[in-house]
Write a protein that holds these residues in place. Structure first.
Motif, PDB file in Angstrom:
ATOM      1  N   ASP A  17     -35.974 101.538  -6.393  1.00  0.00           N
ATOM      2  CA  ASP A  17     -37.236 102.233  -6.644  1.00  0.00           C
ATOM      3  C   ASP A  17     -37.208 102.808  -8.054  1.00  0.00           C
ATOM      4  N   ASP A  18     -38.043 102.254  -8.933  1.00  0.00           N
ATOM      5  CA  ASP A  18     -38.069 102.707 -10.325  1.00  0.00           C
ATOM      6  C   ASP A  18     -38.517 104.165 -10.430  1.00  0.00           C
ATOM      7  N   GLU A  19     -39.485 104.559  -9.612  1.00  0.00           N
ATOM      8  CA  GLU A  19     -39.991 105.933  -9.690  1.00  0.00           C
ATOM      9  C   GLU A  19     -38.936 106.933  -9.217  1.00  0.00           C
ATOM     10  N   ALA A  20     -38.261 106.622  -8.114  1.00  0.00           N
ATOM     11  CA  ALA A  20     -37.233 107.517  -7.578  1.00  0.00           C
ATOM     12  C   ALA A  20     -35.887 107.322  -8.287  1.00  0.00           C
ATOM     13  N   ARG A  21     -35.776 106.255  -9.097  1.00  0.00           N
ATOM     14  CA  ARG A  21     -34.552 105.937  -9.854  1.00  0.00           C
ATOM     15  C   ARG A  21     -33.361 105.713  -8.910  1.00  0.00           C
ATOM     16  N   THR A  22     -33.593 104.955  -7.833  1.00  0.00           N
ATOM     17  CA  THR A  22     -32.522 104.719  -6.872  1.00  0.00           C
ATOM     18  C   THR A  22     -32.004 103.285  -6.960  1.00  0.00           C
ATOM     19  N   VAL A  23     -30.709 103.167  -6.709  1.00  0.00           N
ATOM     20  CA  VAL A  23     -30.039 101.873  -6.652  1.00  0.00           C
ATOM     21  C   VAL A  23     -29.212 101.808  -5.384  1.00  0.00           C
ATOM     22  N   SER A  72     -13.755  98.786  -4.590  1.00  0.00           N
ATOM     23  CA  SER A  72     -14.545  98.296  -5.713  1.00  0.00           C
ATOM     24  C   SER A  72     -16.007  98.358  -5.304  1.00  0.00           C
ATOM     25  N   GLY A  73     -16.890  98.346  -6.290  1.00  0.00           N
ATOM     26  CA  GLY A  73     -18.311  98.441  -5.979  1.00  0.00           C
ATOM     27  C   GLY A  73     -19.150  97.735  -7.013  1.00  0.00           C
ATOM     28  N   LYS A  74     -20.355  97.395  -6.580  1.00  0.00           N
ATOM     29  CA  LYS A  74     -21.287  96.698  -7.460  1.00  0.00           C
ATOM     30  C   LYS A  74     -22.701  97.141  -7.123  1.00  0.00           C
ATOM     31  N   VAL A  75     -23.522  97.311  -8.155  1.00  0.00           N
ATOM     32  CA  VAL A  75     -24.927  97.610  -7.917  1.00  0.00           C
ATOM     33  C   VAL A  75     -25.564  96.349  -7.350  1.00  0.00           C
ATOM     34  N   ALA A  76     -26.028  96.437  -6.106  1.00  0.00           N
ATOM     35  CA  ALA A  76     -26.613  95.280  -5.440  1.00  0.00           C
ATOM     36  C   ALA A  76     -28.080  95.112  -5.819  1.00  0.00           C
ATOM     37  N   GLY A  91     -16.664  97.848   6.997  1.00  0.00           N
ATOM     38  CA  GLY A  91     -17.676  96.806   6.947  1.00  0.00           C
ATOM     39  C   GLY A  91     -18.996  97.374   6.478  1.00  0.00           C
ATOM     40  N   GLN A  92     -19.700  96.626   5.699  1.00  0.00           N
ATOM     41  CA  GLN A  92     -21.009  96.992   5.171  1.00  0.00           C
ATOM     42  C   GLN A  92     -21.063  98.395   4.563  1.00  0.00           C
ATOM     43  N   PRO A  93     -20.084  98.764   3.744  1.00  0.00           N
ATOM     44  CA  PRO A  93     -20.171 100.072   3.098  1.00  0.00           C
ATOM     45  C   PRO A  93     -21.204 100.037   1.971  1.00  0.00           C
ATOM     46  N   ARG A  94     -22.241 100.837   2.136  1.00  0.00           N
ATOM     47  CA  ARG A  94     -23.349 100.849   1.191  1.00  0.00           C
ATOM     48  C   ARG A  94     -23.787 102.278   0.917  1.00  0.00           C
ATOM     49  N   ALA A  95     -24.192 102.482  -0.328  1.00  0.00           N
ATOM     50  CA  ALA A  95     -24.710 103.795  -0.707  1.00  0.00           C
ATOM     51  C   ALA A  95     -26.013 103.615  -1.472  1.00  0.00           C
ATOM     52  N   VAL A  96     -26.935 104.521  -1.265  1.00  0.00           N
ATOM     53  CA  VAL A  96     -28.137 104.616  -2.097  1.00  0.00           C
ATOM     54  C   VAL A  96     -27.906 105.798  -3.014  1.00  0.00           C
ATOM     55  N   VAL A  97     -28.090 105.551  -4.310  1.00  0.00           N
ATOM     56  CA  VAL A  97     -27.760 106.545  -5.323  1.00  0.00           C
ATOM     57  C   VAL A  97     -28.977 106.798  -6.195  1.00  0.00           C
ATOM     58  N   GLN A  98     -29.290 108.081  -6.425  1.00  0.00           N
ATOM     59  CA  GLN A  98     -30.374 108.431  -7.328  1.00  0.00           C
ATOM     60  C   GLN A  98     -29.766 108.783  -8.677  1.00  0.00           C
ATOM     61  N   LEU A  99     -30.145 108.022  -9.696  1.00  0.00           N
ATOM     62  CA  LEU A  99     -29.592 108.216 -11.029  1.00  0.00           C
ATOM     63  C   LEU A  99     -30.536 109.064 -11.875  1.00  0.00           C
ATOM     64  N   ALA A 100     -30.031 109.557 -12.977  1.00  0.00           N
ATOM     65  CA  ALA A 100     -30.839 110.415 -13.870  1.00  0.00           C
ATOM     66  C   ALA A 100     -31.909 109.602 -14.581  1.00  0.00           C
ATOM     67  N   ASP A 142     -31.900 103.656 -16.374  1.00  0.00           N
ATOM     68  CA  ASP A 142     -32.207 102.588 -17.320  1.00  0.00           C
ATOM     69  C   ASP A 142     -30.963 101.901 -17.868  1.00  0.00           C
ATOM     70  N   GLU A 143     -29.785 102.475 -17.686  1.00  0.00           N
ATOM     71  CA  GLU A 143     -28.541 101.905 -18.189  1.00  0.00           C
ATOM     72  C   GLU A 143     -27.872 100.974 -17.168  1.00  0.00           C
ATOM     73  N   VAL A 144     -28.495 100.793 -16.008  1.00  0.00           N
ATOM     74  CA  VAL A 144     -27.872 100.057 -14.912  1.00  0.00           C
ATOM     75  C   VAL A 144     -28.734  98.859 -14.537  1.00  0.00           C
ATOM     76  N   GLU A 145     -28.076  97.760 -14.229  1.00  0.00           N
ATOM     77  CA  GLU A 145     -28.755  96.560 -13.732  1.00  0.00           C
ATOM     78  C   GLU A 145     -28.068  96.101 -12.455  1.00  0.00           C
ATOM     79  N   ALA A 146     -28.774  95.309 -11.659  1.00  0.00           N
ATOM     80  CA  ALA A 146     -28.144  94.680 -10.499  1.00  0.00           C
ATOM     81  C   ALA A 146     -26.978  93.842 -11.016  1.00  0.00           C
ATOM     82  N   GLY A 147     -25.859  93.930 -10.327  1.00  0.00           N
ATOM     83  CA  GLY A 147     -24.653  93.217 -10.752  1.00  0.00           C
ATOM     84  C   GLY A 147     -23.680  94.087 -11.531  1.00  0.00           C
ATOM     85  N   THR A 148     -24.118  95.275 -11.938  1.00  0.00           N
ATOM     86  CA  THR A 148     -23.218  96.190 -12.649  1.00  0.00           C
ATOM     87  C   THR A 148     -22.042  96.535 -11.747  1.00  0.00           C
TER      88      THR A 148
END
Length: 144
Positions: free
Chosen positions: A114-120, A106-110, A135-144, A8-14
């Motif tokens: 999934d709100d239920e899984a809390r992933t960004v 550097s990184g940015k929340v794109a 190239g295209q370095p991407r991670a899916v992260v599950q937050l608390a 809940d503390e994170v938004e796209a663009g963070t």
């Protein structure tokens, strides 16, 4: 123990705090010992140049592992990374001097995925010597 970041503390663009990773020939020797990857392109300048490289290069997996640190530091838990992928686009050239090379991350929340899984999804920019090395370095992260 680090505090895990809350969904809940994170938004796209963070934006994530950037990371600078110095890489010297000694770093490469240490990584070779830990990983078992003793390919001479990572330590032998003559060999690296004979096979068409400009100089000794960092291990691709070292570069990839260094880059994800920006995400694990930000999320507060390495186990929060549920998916991670990159394409290797340019090598990190490590000259035989007192400076070596520097990997800048550097990184940015794109997107919030999934709100239920809390992933960004976090998109990274990874450069060395002013050039993108992953190239295209991407991670899916599950937050608390």
């Amino acid at each position: 123990m680090a505090t895990r970041l809350k969904y809940d503390e994170v938004e796209a663009g963070t934006e994530l705090p950037p990371l600078t990773v110095p890489v010297t020939r000694a770093t490469l020797v240490q990584y070779a010992g830990a990983s078992g990857d003793f390919n001479p392109i990572h330590w032998n300048e003559k060999f690296a140049k004979e096979v068409g490289l400009p100089d000794v290069i960092a291990h691709g997996m070292f570069t990839m592992a260094s880059a994800i640190r920006v995400v694990t530091d930000w999320a507060g838990d390495p186990g929060a990374v549920v998916e991670y992928g990159v394409r290797f686009t340019k090598p990190v050239v490590v000259p035989n001097d007192d400076k070596g090379a520097v990997i800048e991350v550097s990184g940015k929340v794109a997107a919030k995925l999934d709100d239920e899984a809390r992933t960004v999804r976090v998109d990274l920019t990874v450069t060395a010597g002013g050039q993108k090395v992953l190239g295209q370095p991407r991670a899916v992260v599950q937050l608390a």
